[in-house]
Design an enzyme around this catalytic site. Structure first.
Site, PDB file in Angstrom:
ATOM      1  N   TYR A  72      -2.640  -0.763  10.363  1.00  0.00           N
ATOM      2  CA  TYR A  72      -2.558  -1.080   8.924  1.00  0.00           C
ATOM      3  C   TYR A  72      -1.210  -0.612   8.374  1.00  0.00           C
ATOM      4  CZ  TYR A  72      -3.945  -1.137   3.954  1.00  0.00           C
ATOM      5  OH  TYR A  72      -4.028  -1.374   2.597  1.00  0.00           O
TER       6      TYR A  72
ATOM      7  N   SER B 195       0.865  -1.189   0.000  1.00  0.00           N
ATOM      8  CA  SER B 195       0.000   0.000   0.000  1.00  0.00           C
ATOM      9  C   SER B 195       0.891   1.225   0.000  1.00  0.00           C
ATOM     10  CB  SER B 195      -0.860  -0.017   1.268  1.00  0.00           C
ATOM     11  OG  SER B 195      -1.427   1.237   1.516  1.00  0.00           O
TER      12      SER B 195
HETATM   13  P1  NAD Z   1     -11.160  -6.286  -1.165  1.00  0.00           P
HETATM   14  O1  NAD Z   1     -11.746  -6.340   0.208  1.00  0.00           O
HETATM   15  O2  NAD Z   1     -12.076  -6.110  -2.314  1.00  0.00           O
HETATM   16  O3  NAD Z   1     -10.258  -7.569  -1.427  1.00  0.00           O
HETATM   17  C1  NAD Z   1      -9.601  -8.271  -0.407  1.00  0.00           C
HETATM   18  C2  NAD Z   1      -9.919  -9.745  -0.546  1.00  0.00           C
HETATM   19  O4  NAD Z   1      -9.178 -10.447   0.454  1.00  0.00           O
HETATM   20  C3  NAD Z   1     -11.407 -10.044  -0.309  1.00  0.00           C
HETATM   21  O5  NAD Z   1     -11.921 -10.832  -1.373  1.00  0.00           O
HETATM   22  C4  NAD Z   1     -11.419 -10.801   1.013  1.00  0.00           C
HETATM   23  O6  NAD Z   1     -12.444 -11.782   1.103  1.00  0.00           O
HETATM   24  C5  NAD Z   1     -10.019 -11.431   1.015  1.00  0.00           C
HETATM   25  N1  NAD Z   1      -9.561 -11.755   2.362  1.00  0.00           N
HETATM   26  C6  NAD Z   1      -9.473 -10.936   3.437  1.00  0.00           C
HETATM   27  N2  NAD Z   1      -9.044 -11.630   4.510  1.00  0.00           N
HETATM   28  C7  NAD Z   1      -8.840 -12.905   4.092  1.00  0.00           C
HETATM   29  C8  NAD Z   1      -8.426 -14.096   4.735  1.00  0.00           C
HETATM   30  N3  NAD Z   1      -8.109 -14.118   6.050  1.00  0.00           N
HETATM   31  N4  NAD Z   1      -8.320 -15.226   4.012  1.00  0.00           N
HETATM   32  C9  NAD Z   1      -8.648 -15.231   2.688  1.00  0.00           C
HETATM   33  N5  NAD Z   1      -9.070 -14.133   2.025  1.00  0.00           N
HETATM   34  C10 NAD Z   1      -9.167 -12.994   2.728  1.00  0.00           C
HETATM   35  O7  NAD Z   1     -10.127  -5.086  -1.065  1.00  0.00           O
HETATM   36  P2  NAD Z   1      -8.944  -4.570  -2.025  1.00  0.00           P
HETATM   37  O8  NAD Z   1      -8.939  -3.097  -1.873  1.00  0.00           O
HETATM   38  O9  NAD Z   1      -9.021  -5.165  -3.378  1.00  0.00           O
HETATM   39  O10 NAD Z   1      -7.693  -5.132  -1.223  1.00  0.00           O
HETATM   40  C11 NAD Z   1      -6.717  -5.981  -1.807  1.00  0.00           C
HETATM   41  C12 NAD Z   1      -5.345  -5.595  -1.272  1.00  0.00           C
HETATM   42  O11 NAD Z   1      -5.025  -4.285  -1.721  1.00  0.00           O
HETATM   43  C13 NAD Z   1      -5.245  -5.554   0.271  1.00  0.00           C
HETATM   44  O12 NAD Z   1      -4.035  -6.153   0.666  1.00  0.00           O
HETATM   45  C14 NAD Z   1      -5.246  -4.077   0.572  1.00  0.00           C
HETATM   46  O13 NAD Z   1      -4.570  -3.790   1.767  1.00  0.00           O
HETATM   47  C15 NAD Z   1      -4.519  -3.536  -0.647  1.00  0.00           C
HETATM   48  N6  NAD Z   1      -4.727  -2.099  -0.906  1.00  0.00           N
HETATM   49  C16 NAD Z   1      -5.969  -1.619  -1.218  1.00  0.00           C
HETATM   50  C17 NAD Z   1      -6.118  -0.251  -1.476  1.00  0.00           C
HETATM   51  C18 NAD Z   1      -7.452   0.380  -1.824  1.00  0.00           C
HETATM   52  O14 NAD Z   1      -7.538   1.605  -1.844  1.00  0.00           O
HETATM   53  N7  NAD Z   1      -8.487  -0.387  -2.116  1.00  0.00           N
HETATM   54  C19 NAD Z   1      -5.016   0.598  -1.404  1.00  0.00           C
HETATM   55  C20 NAD Z   1      -3.781   0.066  -1.083  1.00  0.00           C
HETATM   56  C21 NAD Z   1      -3.647  -1.294  -0.849  1.00  0.00           C
END
Ligand code: NAD
Length: 265
Positions: free
Chosen positions: A155, A142
């Site tokens: 986080y 991130s």
């Molecule tokens: P999202 O919630 O749509 O996707 C995350 C996925 O991880 C979900 O499908 C969820 O079911 C799965 N998950 C969570 N805990 C789990 C577990 N214990 N076991 C198995 N699956 C699990 O959100 P996203 O934004 O697509 O997040 C994906 C990654 O991107 C994360 O690591 C997040 O920290 C990172 N991220 C997101 C953003 C943003 O702005 N959306 C920014 C920076 C980083």
């Protein structure tokens, strides 16, 4: 027959049911990879038809449990004979100040965002080393993995440590031709994680505007980053185009981590 950049390769994408993981699983599959997603909340109604067209296998897995993760790699390797790519994407947010953080909050965030990535690497590397062909791992870190933020310390800690994990394992396993890189997204719209954070805010529109305003390019384009834009960077990092890249933390944040953006005119 057209061949993609990942034809003949096998990829595991954790958290592949929604958001960035979903976009990544789809893109890697469209580039010819055999893709296995590992998610504890698979969203089968949304994903079943497309995933089955693309040959994406959806595996139920809580990435915080090492034995479940190991099972994903064992099944993927038994089915396709190899593991070439791991995308450690599963993650959760944690918007709380230290006085409100419980031990359970800390464990949930660190176990999902850091411990699961470490043990994912352990089992992917087990196959990549045995196979002798090496491989590519991408950790979805991130913006907070580059610069800590004041609104979500737990986080930020998890993602800063994930950046350290990326560099450390890159150093340890270059001898095995295993590359370990990270993407560091800024605000990505339309994912379950960001939607939950926006739903929890008092004024959703204002919260969206603030997210966009904090990223110079997001502000210039008037929108958040898309999951597909992150997936494109993951594809680059796992492809042979990045054969000499390891230990990098690739900011895809519209310049958010460059410094304090200028005030709106
Ligand atoms: P999202 O919630 O749509 O996707 C995350 C996925 O991880 C979900 O499908 C969820 O079911 C799965 N998950 C969570 N805990 C789990 C577990 N214990 N076991 C198995 N699956 C699990 O959100 P996203 O934004 O697509 O997040 C994906 C990654 O991107 C994360 O690591 C997040 O920290 C990172 N991220 C997101 C953003 C943003 O702005 N959306 C920014 C920076 C980083």
């Amino acid at each position: 027959m057209t061949t993609g950049r990942l034809t003949g390769r096998t990829a595991v994408v954790t958290g592949g049911a929604s958001g960035i993981g979903r976009a990544t699983a789809i893109l890697l599959a469209r580039q010819g990879a055999s893709v296995f997603t590992a998610d504890f909340s698979p969203l089968r109604d949304e994903n079943n038809e497309l995933y089955s067209q693309l040959g994406i296998e959806q595996l139920q897995c809580d990435v915080r449990v090492e034995s479940q993760l190991a099972g994903v790699f064992d099944l993927a390797a038994q089915t396709s004979g190899r593991i070439d790519v791991l995308v450690n994407n599963a993650g959760i947010g944690m918007v709380k100040q230290i006085q409100d953080v419980t031990e359970a909050d800390w464990d949930a965030c660190l176990d999902t965002n850091l411990k699961a990535a470490f043990f994912g690497c352990k089992h992917a590397i087990r196959y990549m080393v045995a196979d002798g062909r090496g491989g590519a791992i991408v950790n979805v870190s991130s913006n907070a993995g580059l610069l800590p933020r004041s609104h979500d310390p737990v986080y930020s800690i998890s993602k800063l440590a994930l950046s350290g994990l990326t560099k450390s394992l890159a150093l340890c396993h270059s001898k095995d031709r295993i590359r370990v890189n990270a993407v560091c997204p800024g605000p990505v719209g339309g994912t379950r994680m960001i939607e939950a954070e926006l739903d929890a805010s008092d004024d959703r529109d204002l919260a969206v505007q603030r997210l966009i305003a904090a990223s110079p390019l997001a502000r210039a384009f008037g929108r958040m980053i898309t999951p597909e834009e992150i997936a494109q960077a993951v594809l680059y990092l796992v492809s042979d185009a990045a054969i000499m890249l390891t230990g990098t933390l690739l900011a895809i944040d519209g310049g958010k981590s460059l410094g304090v953006p200028p005030q709106p005119e």
